[in-house]
Write a protein that holds these residues in place. Structure first.
Motif, PDB file in Angstrom:
ATOM      1  N   SER A 100      41.345  92.599  29.949  1.00 53.14           N
ATOM      2  CA  SER A 100      41.779  91.576  29.017  1.00 53.14           C
ATOM      3  C   SER A 100      42.707  90.665  29.746  1.00 53.14           C
ATOM      4  O   SER A 100      43.592  91.087  30.501  1.00 53.14           O
ATOM      5  N   ARG A 156      35.524  78.572  32.328  1.00 53.51           N
ATOM      6  CA  ARG A 156      36.601  79.328  31.677  1.00 53.51           C
ATOM      7  C   ARG A 156      35.997  80.325  30.679  1.00 53.51           C
ATOM      8  O   ARG A 156      36.338  81.507  30.668  1.00 53.51           O
ATOM      9  N   ASP A 157      35.095  79.728  29.868  1.00 53.57           N
ATOM     10  CA  ASP A 157      34.455  80.615  28.866  1.00 53.57           C
ATOM     11  C   ASP A 157      33.725  81.752  29.562  1.00 53.57           C
ATOM     12  O   ASP A 157      33.817  82.936  29.151  1.00 53.57           O
ATOM     13  N   GLU A 164      36.184  84.212  30.940  1.00 57.11           N
ATOM     14  CA  GLU A 164      36.743  85.023  29.825  1.00 57.11           C
ATOM     15  C   GLU A 164      35.740  86.083  29.406  1.00 57.11           C
ATOM     16  O   GLU A 164      36.064  87.256  29.241  1.00 57.11           O
ATOM     17  N   ASP A 182      44.860  86.961  29.532  1.00 53.11           N
ATOM     18  CA  ASP A 182      45.261  85.867  28.674  1.00 53.11           C
ATOM     19  C   ASP A 182      44.660  84.597  29.167  1.00 53.11           C
ATOM     20  O   ASP A 182      44.209  84.480  30.317  1.00 53.11           O
ATOM     21  N   THR A 183      44.619  83.663  28.323  1.00 54.05           N
ATOM     22  CA  THR A 183      43.953  82.360  28.573  1.00 54.05           C
ATOM     23  C   THR A 183      44.604  81.631  29.709  1.00 54.05           C
ATOM     24  O   THR A 183      43.918  81.041  30.536  1.00 54.05           O
ATOM     25  N   ALA A 184      45.915  81.739  29.798  1.00 53.24           N
ATOM     26  CA  ALA A 184      46.611  80.947  30.849  1.00 53.24           C
ATOM     27  C   ALA A 184      46.213  81.445  32.228  1.00 53.24           C
ATOM     28  O   ALA A 184      45.951  80.651  33.121  1.00 53.24           O
ATOM     29  N   THR A 185      46.175  82.728  32.404  1.00 52.18           N
ATOM     30  CA  THR A 185      45.820  83.286  33.706  1.00 52.18           C
ATOM     31  C   THR A 185      44.408  82.904  34.101  1.00 52.18           C
ATOM     32  O   THR A 185      44.132  82.502  35.233  1.00 52.18           O
ATOM     33  N   ILE A 186      43.509  83.034  33.131  1.00 50.18           N
ATOM     34  CA  ILE A 186      42.092  82.670  33.417  1.00 50.18           C
ATOM     35  C   ILE A 186      41.955  81.234  33.811  1.00 50.18           C
ATOM     36  O   ILE A 186      41.335  80.921  34.828  1.00 50.18           O
ATOM     37  N   SER A 187      42.541  80.349  33.033  1.00 56.05           N
ATOM     38  CA  SER A 187      42.379  78.906  33.357  1.00 56.05           C
ATOM     39  C   SER A 187      43.000  78.598  34.704  1.00 56.05           C
ATOM     40  O   SER A 187      42.475  77.804  35.488  1.00 56.05           O
TER      41      SER A 187
END
Lengths: 190, 249
Positions: free
Chosen positions: A174, A161-162, A165, A176-181
């Motif tokens: 850019s 994830r990191d 990101e 958001d965190t939800a999409t990436i995870s």
């Protein structure tokens, strides 16, 4: 006797007897055995001798020897009987000894059997115990491995994830965190 | 028999050894005179006593040598009496033992050089034989009555032969004491006389070694004869006794 004979011969007597006096007459034709004038004397002394011998034998010697022989026979019989008795006792002792030996042997066998069984039982319980403990330990180990694996996956996920990101940020996007995870999750499942 | 050939230095007096002489003095031989015969009879009695009384005096279970010999003589004669006459003859064992021991010791004592042979005299053997004969005959009639005459009636023979056999049997029965006595005295006398003759030959130096060998050989033979004749006399006595006790063949 021989000297008398010699001296008689030395006298140069040519007659058949060679002794003088009544003996010459008595000896007669030459056999002193047939000179009956001495028979009474010989018979008398012979009877005396026979009677004495008879009394010696019948009163003393024969009963004594008979007693000795009987006693010896008795002693021998007793000894043989005693020897037989002792032999029988020895045989009895031998059978008793053999019986005892047999008993001891079977007892020893029983004891060893029993010991063997006990040891076997002990070994069986110990083995079961050890198995149980091994199973327990391996369960624990499995759990630990599972935990480790889970935590490793989590770490991998976090790292992914990191990284994602960071990659997104580096590419100038850019997210958001939800999409990436979500994307990482779907990738990792794939 | 007693001829003396006086040829040169040879002098034979083979029969002089049997002359009965008074021990003391030179008088006639009366009924109670102590003679050389008396001396050797007495020595016979002493020898019997020495063996049978002194020899067995310890009454040992394990016998000494002399006791063994005494027991041997006892067993020898006892078995002889028992075997020949049967169980009922054993009663007469002491008499037969007396005869046997007397004869055997008289015979052996007679073999001592310079001794006097009592059993070479018919006066002695005839008394012994007649004593046996009379005892056996009287005993036969007392035990069996007239049945004792069955001894002479051979019932196993054919009837026609029996009277002839009876005569022969009767003759042989009465000849018994004669042969019984002459056999013993004759054997002893002949042996001793022959030894004396050989001794006479020893006067010639050349022959003397041969003579001494011959005397030695004869002496050995006489030792056998001394025992065998006592044995024969005794066993014949047993046989006669058996005839008296069991006259039927």
């Amino acid at each position: 006797m021989a000297t008398e004979t010699q001296s008689a011969a030395g006298n140069g007597m040519a007659d058949a007897v060679g002794v003088e006096g009544h003996e010459a007459a008595a000896a007669g034709p030459g056999m002193p055995q047939l000179d009956f004038s001495t028979w009474g004397n010989q018979i008398f002394w012979l009877l005396v001798a026979l009677v004495v011998i008879y009394f010696i034998l019948s009163r003393v010697a024969l009963p004594r020897i008979a007693a000795v022989l009987a006693e010896r026979q008795g002693t021998i019989t007793n000894d043989i009987a005693r020897a037989d008795d002792l032999k029988r006792q020895a045989a009895e002792a031998e059978t008793a000894y053999e019986q005892a030996l047999k008993d001891a042997r079977s007892e020893a066998q029983a004891i060893s059997q029993r010991t063997r069984d006990e040891i076997k039982a002990q070994v069986a319980t110990a083995t079961a115990d050890a198995d149980a403990r091994i199973a327990e330990k391996s369960g624990e180990a499995d759990k630990a491995i599972a935990e480790i694996r889970a935590s490793a996956m989590e770490n991998v996920e976090a790292v992914a994830r990191d990284t994602a990101e960071a990659l997104v940020a580096a590419l100038g996007g850019s997210a958001d965190t939800a999409t990436i995870s979500q994307a990482v999750d779907s990738r990792m499942k794939g | 028999m007693a001829t003396e050939a006086e040829t040169g230095g040879l002098v034979f007096h083979p029969m002089d050894q049997f002359i009965v002489r008074p021990l003391f003095g030179d008088g006639p031989v009366g009924l109670f005179t102590l003679t050389n015969a008396t001396l050797w009879l007495a020595l016979t009695v002493l020898a019997v006593a020495a063996l049978m009384i002194v020899g067995t005096s310890r009454r040992a279970i394990i016998p000494s040598r002399s006791q063994s010999v005494g027991e041997l003589a006892y067993g020898f004669v006892y078995k002889m009496v028992e075997d020949v006459t049967g169980k009922d003859g054993v009663r007469y064992f002491p008499y037969i033992m007396t005869l046997f021991l007397f004869i055997v010791f008289a015979n052996f004592l007679a073999l001592i050089p310079m001794s006097f042979s009592t059993t070479s005299h018919f006066a002695v053997t005839v008394v012994l034989a007649m004593a046996v004969f009379l005892t056996v005959t009287i005993l036969g009639f007392v035990k069996n009555g007239a049945g004792f005459l069955g001894l002479f009636w051979v019932s196993s023979a054919p009837l026609a032969l029996r009277p002839v056999l009876a005569i022969i049997e009767i003759i042989s029965y009465f000849v018994r004491p004669v042969s019984h006595s002459i056999r013993l005295a004759g054997n002893i006398m002949a042996g001793h006389a022959v030894i004396k003759v050989f001794a006479g030959f020893a006067a010639i130096a050349v022959i003397s070694p041969l003579s001494i060998v011959a005397i030695t050989a004869m002496y050995g033979l006489e030792v056998l004869v001394a025992f065998i004749q006592a044995y024969v006399f005794t066993i014949l006595t047993c046989v006669y006794l058996k005839d008296a006790l069991h006259p039927h063949h």
